[in-house]
Design an enzyme around this catalytic site. Structure first.
Site, short mmCIF file in Angstrom:
data_model
loop_
_atom_site.label_atom_id
_atom_site.label_comp_id
_atom_site.label_asym_id
_atom_site.label_seq_id
_atom_site.Cartn_x
_atom_site.Cartn_y
_atom_site.Cartn_z
N SER A 41 11.89 54.43 59.53
CA SER A 41 12.87 53.72 58.70
C SER A 41 13.24 52.46 59.46
CB SER A 41 14.11 54.59 58.46
OG SER A 41 14.70 55.00 59.67
N HIS A 154 12.49 61.37 58.14
CA HIS A 154 12.01 62.05 59.34
C HIS A 154 11.60 63.49 59.09
CE1 HIS A 154 14.12 59.08 62.32
NE2 HIS A 154 13.16 58.53 61.61
N GLN A 162 19.32 61.30 57.46
CA GLN A 162 18.19 61.33 58.38
C GLN A 162 18.44 62.08 59.69
OE1 GLN A 162 15.29 57.99 58.36
NE2 GLN A 162 16.18 57.55 60.36
N GLU A 163 19.62 61.87 60.28
CA GLU A 163 19.86 62.47 61.60
C GLU A 163 21.26 63.09 61.69
OE1 GLU A 163 19.17 59.67 64.73
OE2 GLU A 163 17.25 59.02 63.92
N GLU A 204 11.48 63.91 65.15
CA GLU A 204 12.20 63.71 66.41
C GLU A 204 12.59 65.02 67.08
OE1 GLU A 204 15.31 60.89 65.71
OE2 GLU A 204 13.89 59.32 65.14
N ASP A 241 23.49 59.75 61.62
CA ASP A 241 22.74 58.58 61.20
C ASP A 241 22.11 58.89 59.85
OD1 ASP A 241 21.12 56.41 60.71
OD2 ASP A 241 19.66 56.87 62.28
N GLU A 285 26.36 56.08 62.31
CA GLU A 285 25.38 54.99 62.36
C GLU A 285 24.77 54.78 60.99
OE1 GLU A 285 20.80 54.49 63.87
OE2 GLU A 285 22.11 55.80 65.03
N ASP A 312 22.55 49.62 62.72
CA ASP A 312 21.15 49.64 63.16
C ASP A 312 20.34 48.69 62.29
OD1 ASP A 312 18.56 50.19 63.99
OD2 ASP A 312 18.49 52.19 63.13
N LYS A 337 17.44 48.77 70.06
CA LYS A 337 16.04 49.17 70.04
C LYS A 337 15.19 47.99 70.50
CE LYS A 337 16.44 52.42 66.13
NZ LYS A 337 16.17 52.57 64.67
N HIS A 365 15.69 55.36 70.89
CA HIS A 365 14.23 55.47 70.77
C HIS A 365 13.81 55.06 69.36
CE1 HIS A 365 14.60 59.71 68.76
NE2 HIS A 365 15.52 58.86 68.36
N ARG A 366 12.55 55.33 69.00
CA ARG A 366 12.06 55.25 67.63
C ARG A 366 11.45 56.59 67.26
NH1 ARG A 366 12.57 49.96 65.53
NH2 ARG A 366 12.72 51.19 63.63
N SER A 367 11.24 56.80 65.96
CA SER A 367 10.68 58.08 65.52
C SER A 367 9.22 58.23 65.94
CB SER A 367 10.81 58.23 64.00
OG SER A 367 10.25 57.11 63.34
N LYS A 388 20.36 57.96 72.20
CA LYS A 388 19.69 58.94 71.33
C LYS A 388 18.19 58.79 71.52
CE LYS A 388 19.34 56.66 66.80
NZ LYS A 388 19.45 56.91 65.36
#
Length: 426
Positions: A41, A154, A162-163, A204, A241, A285, A312, A337, A365-367, A388
């Site tokens: 994303s 994800h 998503q998170e 993740e 997030d 987020e 983000d 990021k 990080h990134r996925s 994260k």
């Protein structure tokens, strides 16, 4: 220190997609390597990740063009010059590319070189990377915000957001904090198993069960915290997030996985206000979409004095966009990021701007990840206080935690742990 040689290779990230690896050798023989992550994303204004587009290879996701740009376009130019600093190299690369979004050479090519150079420079200086970047005051270990339930892009499940993260903040050290987080992670697995739900994991490393609602994800996590022997809010809090840009559809938010219903921007803000009252949430987020600036202003006015509001997709680690947000009083924290902006120097400039204006920085990080641990060192270097990098499993996630444990041991008695104070207004 002069660069003797640069090389690059197309490798695979944690999703099995191609990414760029860069190897550097300095004139004194110092060698270093960097691996570039990739997001699923992504914000519209992120620096360009150059892909080949050849559908016969990796469905068009190959990165041979970016690799060739390192070898054939960047290497011949940087090896015939001397650079006095990281900034000098990075701005040379930006000029060599010549575009606003690094689309000529590719941000993945440029970042690979930038990261490899900073790591090699630290090696040559004989100091740890976090100290090379941050100096003698780089000693704050972060709270690990662990993504224990995955949804949205994800995971292939019924969860829109998503998170869903846990923040084990009531600990004396990072080592104890990560232990608490892992205990909650395994307790959550037991909770989900007891409900007859899947404990398979998403991109993740978080669990990806089919749930009746987004609220059920938070409630399962709270049950897991309690089952692990901790108190929600006191020992372990919740970070979210939702990646709301992925839900943005014709000016409304479409709950595309669960109810199939839409909500207005104002209704989303009211939902988050309700959730913050109901649950021990310390950070939100991307609670709204990147183009919903009026909604973001409203969200910040309503919740900005109560919790950390992180941008983000809306900011993309871009100091120009962050400047606009500061002026409009949008959010109170920015996600960091490296590959959103494309160089180490620009990342640090954005962090500096955030701190000067009383914004927090939340390193991420990134996925699509690799085992590269630059972000672990970066988090300590800038005393960000929270990070994260995924959940309690998967090697590419765990390696970041392992690096932070190494750093904490190396710092010894000078190490500090951020705790709950890492979160704005917590």
């Amino acid at each position: 220190m002069k660069i003797k040689s640069l090389d690059a290779l197309e490798i695979l990230d944690s999703r099995g997609n191609p990414t760029v690896e860069v190897d550097i050798v300095l004139e004194d023989g110092t060698q270093a390597r960097a691996m570039v992550p990739s997001g699923a994303s992504t914000g519209e204004k992120e620096a360009t990740e150059l892909r080949d587009g050849d559908k016969k290879r990796y469905g068009g996701k190959g990165v041979r063009k970016a690799v060739d740009n390192v070898i054939k376009k960047i290497a011949p130019e940087v090896t015939k010059r001397e650079f006095g600093s990281q900034r000098e190299l990075d701005y040379f690369l930006i000029g060599l590319d010549g575009t606003e979004n690094k689309s000529a050479l590719g941000a993945n090519a440029i970042l690979g070189v930038s990261m490899a150079y900073v790591r090699a420079s630290a090696e040559t200086a004989g100091v740890p990377l976090y100290q090379y970047i941050g100096g003698v005051n780089a000693n704050l270990l972060p709270v690990p915000c662990m993504n224990v339930i995955n949804g949205g892009k994800h995971a292939d499940n019924t969860v829109d957001f998503q998170e869903f993260m846990i923040a084990p903040h009531n600990a004396p050290s990072f080592v104890e904090s990560i232990r608490m987080g892992e205990e909650v992670f395994h307790a959550l697995k037991s909770v989900l198993h007891g409900k007859g739900l899947s404990t398979g994991v998403g991109d993740e490393g978080g669990f990806a069960p089919d749930l009746k609602s987004n609220e059920e994800a938070v409630e399962a996590i709270l049950e897991g915290i309690t089952k692990a022997g901790y108190k929600p809010g006191q020992d372990v809090s919740i970070c979210l997030d939702p990646a709301a840009s992925e839900m943005w559809d014709s000016g409304k938010y479409l709950f595309f996985k669960s109810t199939k219903k839409t909500k207005s921007s104002d209704e989303m803000v009211k939902q988050w206000e309700s959730w913050v009252r109901q649950y021990p949430i310390v950070l939100l987020e991307d609670g709204l979409a990147e183009n919903d600036w009026e909604g973001w202003k409203n969200l910040t006015e309503v919740l900005g004095s109560k919790i950390e509001i992180v941008g983000d997709d809306i900011f993309c680690t871009n100091k120009k966009i962050l400047s606009k947000a500061i002026e409009k009083k949008v959010a109170n924290s920015i996600l960091i990021k490296l590959n959103q902006i494309g160089t180490v120097t620009e990342t640090l400039e954005t962090i500096e701007l955030a701190y000067r204006n009383n914004y927090n920085c939340f390193v991420s990080h990134r996925s699509g990840e690799t085992v590269d641990t630059v972000i672990s060192d970066l988090t300590v270097a800038v005393n960000a206080g929270h990070l994260k990098t995924g959940s309690g499993c998967r090697g590419e996630r765990i390696e970041k935690f392992n690096q932070l444990m190494r750093i904490e041991k190396q710092l010894g008695k000078t190490a500090r742990f951020a705790g709950k104070s890492a979160f704005k207004n917590a």
